[in-house]
Design a protein around this motif. Structure first.
Motif, short mmCIF file in Angstrom:
data_model
loop_
_atom_site.label_atom_id
_atom_site.label_comp_id
_atom_site.label_asym_id
_atom_site.label_seq_id
_atom_site.Cartn_x
_atom_site.Cartn_y
_atom_site.Cartn_z
N ALA A 1 68.97 54.61 12.49
CA ALA A 1 70.26 54.54 11.82
C ALA A 1 70.32 55.42 10.57
N ILE A 2 69.19 55.67 9.93
CA ILE A 2 69.24 56.45 8.69
C ILE A 2 68.96 57.93 8.96
N TYR B 1 65.17 50.28 14.15
CA TYR B 1 66.62 50.32 13.97
C TYR B 1 66.97 51.17 12.76
N LEU B 2 66.29 50.91 11.65
CA LEU B 2 66.60 51.66 10.44
C LEU B 2 66.22 53.13 10.58
N LEU C 1 69.29 47.88 19.00
CA LEU C 1 69.02 46.57 18.40
C LEU C 1 69.43 45.44 19.34
N THR D 1 72.57 50.47 16.90
CA THR D 1 73.05 49.12 17.19
C THR D 1 72.79 48.76 18.65
N ALA E 1 74.66 55.48 14.32
CA ALA E 1 74.99 54.07 14.10
C ALA E 1 75.16 53.37 15.44
N ILE F 1 63.32 46.00 13.58
CA ILE F 1 64.12 46.38 12.41
C ILE F 1 63.70 47.75 11.87
#
Lengths: 526, 498
Positions: free
Chosen positions: B148-149, B144-145, B163, B160, B156, B141
């Motif tokens: 993604a950020i 992933y963040l 993930l 994903t 994105a 996680i």
């Protein structure tokens, strides 16, 4: 029968927790009558104190006598029922905490809501211990009718009315089917209504008969409706979307926990001789629930519908433990429901808070919430990730325990399906997290742009804050301190005679038989 | 002691997350670096006290976690984990140092970076299968963040994809772990206990295949690799450094520790296929790298190619080749982190990673001379030029694997040769020639953008000259992993030989 024997056979002390809740219900009703509208400020706390009292009574019973059969066998207050009753009461406490400001904002009377919620709790608690067909049905209907009333509680809202009607129609139909199954059981058992005697009677039917199986299927219809296991789930999304959110929170945890308790008791005692059949049916329900719940949840745009499908899927996971039918299987069901209590109610508490502040449930409206309300974002993220089974939160340990128990019982297919579908579930849970955390300030939704200043001083907000923080702390920490609750769950299984009788010796043999076989094979190879 | 390696960054992450708003981004950065350095210091102390001649686990800590399922909080290190642990703490410090000074949302960013450190360190020192899995999942996680950020344009999508791939890899690993814990009848997840479980061959095979696919996604091995180029291209520089430097190593470490360690018989049965997969992966990574236009993609595909060497030497399963595995793991960790860092500097200064747009960056006045020289050096290290760690590692890999799998090893050697081809192509376009008019007047490269690269280069040189420092902890342990008596047993079971 003299008075002393009668008193000992009634053994009314077993239902003291229910008595306390009933008393609380009366106090809430009468208090409202006497004090009028003003009572809304203190009635919720009366309810919470009463429910805590019920928990204390349950605790005393846990350490108390071994004589658990009450009311001539109509109610069984064994360790299993104590644990499940505890889960139901806990879920009601959190529901009360999170409902105060919601009900207030909807402009309806709080005390009436509390009374109905307490009535549903009483129904659920009785359902956890009911061991006789009539008691079962009465408890089930108390829970159901109170639930119908609550779903339609916001009278001004069209969707709430629609949800109540749908729930009532489908619920009534499933009750009727259940009742039909119960009547078949009554006939098959030769006029017995006690579950254990029905079990004995059914086991004496020697020739392969269709009637017990039909009864079983009908009874399972009633159970699966309460668990919202697919294909008996159709009411769930609509009811969840339309009803007031605190009600949904209770339905998704309290009502479901009672349903599981009922399922365990009914199937294990009455249908002990049909174990293979009900395992088969439940396996089908679990497969359908896991696939359908997780797959359809992917496409949802409303937060409440997402949680509805997620709750269908979660029921599917829990069924794995039930089907395992071993000591750790039942213990994992209890532990998972305990974990589910906190993470799901935490999730709903956040949804309630968000909709109180913005008036919407759409997932896309959560975009960029991180900037405005860190506590809400953190709690909702952790609860959702925990539901998805991400370590180190409690959901991870719950799932590991369930899958472990399932694997131990050689349910390889189900466990593998559970593993695969839980990957899918991570995807839709993380979608919400992504919406809240990842979006840049300029991608913020209109709703979040107009997000009100975070303030906890409005009436009813403090309890909601307490509920959210409680869920947050429990979801983060219970996993790391998982040993005591798991021990409790195991102890409750070990101390419940009905489960001990049912835990099939065959399975234990199968496991232990494996060891010598493998070692001899190995010797050959060497 | 070992718990400190987990707790320091974990508590540090919590601390950073609640740091008051008035701290500026660079202040938060320094706090994070301080915390990571503290963990690194603890790591050095552990390394100093570590006794390389003792083959059992050291610094063990056992606390029962869930009695019911035989799950213990069981930490311990041996020679296999120690060097990886070093790599992790060291690269975390460097990655934090190379983070942007005025990054948006710094508290979340640095907290997540430290959480990754927690996950990776924990996985390397966990001696309980479930505990390893817990740490393995823990890192998903945050990463992933982070992608993604703070990622690029298609972040994105890339996040994903990462993930989903990693989650699938996680469940395969969990299924295999559950399988071995039950089928052995041991009712525990303790690594040492399960090592002596001795499962029937067919069951070993099934479980090992699940593990191979699970960790194969993480390494990544062709055809499970597609998430990696996307993740690398979209991730920011420090995240790429960590991803290539240590996170991929979880895959090879997992294979070594659990695949080879627990299922030695099935492993030696499947080894020829693994060697073939490694050869395909190496050639595939190299040929894809040749065709890339994006500098970061070149490095990403070269990463796939070089990770395949680790798989090759794992498959060979000789004493020498396992030592080669450790060397190549460290070498690739250092070199790929350096390459990603340098590409990141180029991107930061020029705003482009496109080899068709960039030209002549080596220009001593207006270009990026130091960065350019270091990139050439890193490319040489990656291509296996003697004197640097890459040479030692690759030489050992091929020396160790050639007697066992001559053909796949030859193909992998071709892959090394191609490394020189694609990196020279890239360097030729980007750094040589006349400085393109589009990128005149580049901002100067500060010391902040040089220190991590220089530190990595120095280590690459030192370990290249003195490779013994890399493996002195591991040699005793390797002998135990493929102990002579087990090897004999394997050959009896598999009379064809490998």
């Amino acid at each position: 029968m003299d008075v002393v024997t009668l008193a000992s056979q009634l053994n009314a002390g077993t239902i003291i927790p229910e008595g306390i809740v009933t008393l609380t219900l009366l106090v809430v009703l009468v208090g409202d009558l006497i004090a009028g509208r003003k009572s809304a400020s203190w009635l919720p706390y009366v309810a919470i104190v009463g429910l805590l009292g019920a928990i204390a009574a349950l605790f005393v019973q846990w350490n108390g006598t071994s004589d658990t059969i009450a009311f001539l066998g109509a109610f069984n207050g064994d360790a299993l029922s104590i644990v499940f009753r505890g889960i139901v009461v806990l879920s009601t406490i959190i529901t009360v905490l999170v409902s105060i400001s919601y009900v207030r904002q909807s402009g309806t009377s709080l005390s009436e809501f509390l009374s109905i919620l307490l009535a549903a709790t009483i129904g659920g608690m009785f359902l956890c211990g009911a061991s006789e067909l009539v008691t079962v049905f009465i408890a089930l209907e108390t829970l159901s009718i109170a639930s119908y009333l609550m779903t339609g509680y916001t009278k001004g809202d069209v969707r709430s009315n629609e949800a109540a009607l749908k729930y009532l129609l489908i619920g009534a139909a499933s009750s009727a089917v259940f009742l039909y199954g119960a009547s078949l059981l009554y006939g098959l058992a030769g006029g017995e209504t006690q579950l254990d005697r029905i079990g004995i009677a059914l086991s004496q039917i020697e020739t392969p008969a269709i009637a017990p199986v039909v009864a079983l299927v009908f009874v399972i219809c009633g159970i699966a409706f309460k668990l919202s296991a697919a294909p008996f789930h159709q009411w769930t999304p609509d009811v969840y979307e339309g009803s007031p959110t605190p009600v949904v929170a209770f339905l998704s945890v309290g009502s479901k926990a009672a349903g599981f308790a009922f399922a365990v008791r009914m199937l294990v005692t009455a249908f002990g001789s049909l174990t293979e059949q009900w395992h088969f049916i439940f396996a089908a329900l679990a497969v359908l629930s896991m696939i359908l719940g997780n797959a359809v949840a992917l496409a949802q745009t409303s937060m409440k519908r997402l949680l509805a499908y997620s709750s269908i899927a979660q029921a599917g996971f829990v069924l794995i433990g039930l089907i395992a039918g071993t000591e750790s299987g039942y213990a994992s069901v209890i532990f998972y429901l305990f974990a589910y209590l906190f993470m799901n109610l935490g999730g709903f508490a956040c949804v309630i808070l968000f909709s109180l502040r913005t008036g919407t449930d759409r997932i896309s409206d959560y975009a960029g919430l991180y900037q405005k309300d860190p506590l809400l974002t953190l709690t909702l993220s952790i609860c959702l990730l925990s539901l998805g089974g991400i370590p180190p939160f409690v959901g991870f340990f719950g799932k590991i325990y369930l899958f472990w128990a399932g694997w131990q019982a050689e349910l390889y297919g189900l466990v593998l399906l559970g593993l695969i579908t839980s990957v899918i579930s991570i995807y839709y849970y993380i979608r919400v997290v992504k919406m809240m955390v990842v979006k840049e300030p300029h991608e913020m939704s209109e709703t979040v742009k107009n997000y009100p200043e975070v303030s906890w001083n409005l009436p009813g907000m403090r309890p909601l804050q307490v509920g959210i923080v409680l869920a947050l702390v429990a979801t983060s920490l219970v996993g790391i301190l998982a040993n005591p609750p798991i021990d409790l769950a195991k102890a409750s299984v070990q101390r419940s005679p009905i489960l001990q009788a049912s835990i099939s010796p065959a399975k234990e043999v199968a496991v232990s038989r494996f060891a010598p076989v493998q070692s001899s094979e190995f010797r050959v190879q060497n | 002691m070992l718990s400190a390696l987990i707790l320091i960054p974990f508590i540090g992450a919590g601390l950073l997350a609640v740091l008051p708003n008035r701290f500026s981004s660079s202040q938060v950065k320094w706090v994070a670096i301080a915390i990571a350095s503290l963990a690194f210091v603890v790591n050095i102390i552990v390394g100093y006290q570590f006794d390389p001649n003792q083959i059992s686990f050291q610094f063990e800590e056992v606390i029962p976690w869930i009695d019911g399922i035989g799950f213990n909080y069981h930490l311990g290190i041996d020679g296999l984990s120690l060097s990886l642990l070093f790599l992790n703490s060291f690269l975390t410090v460097l990655a934090l140092m190379s983070s942007d000074r005025d990054l948006p949302r710094p508290r979340l960013y640095y907290a997540l970076m430290l959480l990754i450190n927690v996950g990776v360190s924990g996985a390397f020192i966990a001696q309980d299968l479930l505990l390893f899995f817990l740490f393995y999942e823990l890192e998903i996680i945050p990463l992933y963040l982070l992608i993604a950020i703070w990622g690029g344009k298609r972040r994105a999508y890339a996040a994903t994809k990462f993930l989903i791939y990693t989650a699938v890899s996680g469940i395969l690993i969990l299924a295999a772990f559950l399988g071995i814990a039950f089928l052995s009848g041991a009712n525990t997840f303790d690594y040492e206990t399960l090592r002596s479980a001795g499962l029937p061959f067919e069951i070993q095979l099934v479980l090992l295949i699940a593990l191979l696919i699970g960790f194969g996604i993480k390494i990544p091995v062709f055809p499970f690799h597609t998430w990696l180029p996307d993740a690398h291209v979209e991730a920011s520089t420090p995240v790429s450094m960590l991803l290539a430097g240590v996170l991929l190593k979880l895959g090879t470490y997992g294979l070594l520790r659990f695949g080879l360690g627990l299922f030695l018989e099935a492993w030696s049965y499947l080894a020829p296929w693994l060697a073939v997969a490694a050869a395909i992966s190496a050639l595939y990574g190299a040929s894809c790298a040749i065709a890339q236009q994006d500098m970061k993609k070149v490095v990403a595909y070269s990463s796939i190619g070089h990770m395949a060497f680790i798989l090759l030497s794992l498959a060979a399963t000789t004493r020498l080749s396992i030592i080669a595995t450790i060397c190549q793991t460290i070498a690739h960790g250092l070199i790929s982190a350096l390459l990603f860092f340098l590409v990141g500097v180029v991107y930061k200064k020029t705003g482009s990673r496109d080899v068709n747009q960039l030209r002549g960056l080596l220009n001593p006045e207006r270009g990026l001379p130091v960065t350019g020289s270091l990139t050439i050096l890193a490319a040489m290290a990656s291509a296996g030029i003697p004197g640097m760690v890459g040479f030692v590692a690759e030489f050992l890999v091929f020396r160790g694997s050639f007697p066992i799998f001559p053909i796949p090893t030859l193909f992998c050697m071709v892959g090394t040769g191609l490394t020189a081809v694609y990196f020279l192509l890239m360097i030729n376009r980007v750094f040589f020639g006349r400085l393109s008019d589009m990128v005149t007047y580049l901002p100067p490269v500060g010391w902040g953008d040089r220190v991590p690269a220089i530190a990595l280069s120095i280590i690459i040189f030192i370990l290249g000259i003195q490779p013994n420092w890399m493996v002195r902890w591991s040699e005793a342990q390797v002998g135990r992993l493929i102990a002579p008596e087990t090897v004999a047993q394997v050959t009896v079971l598999n009379p064809k030989g490998d």
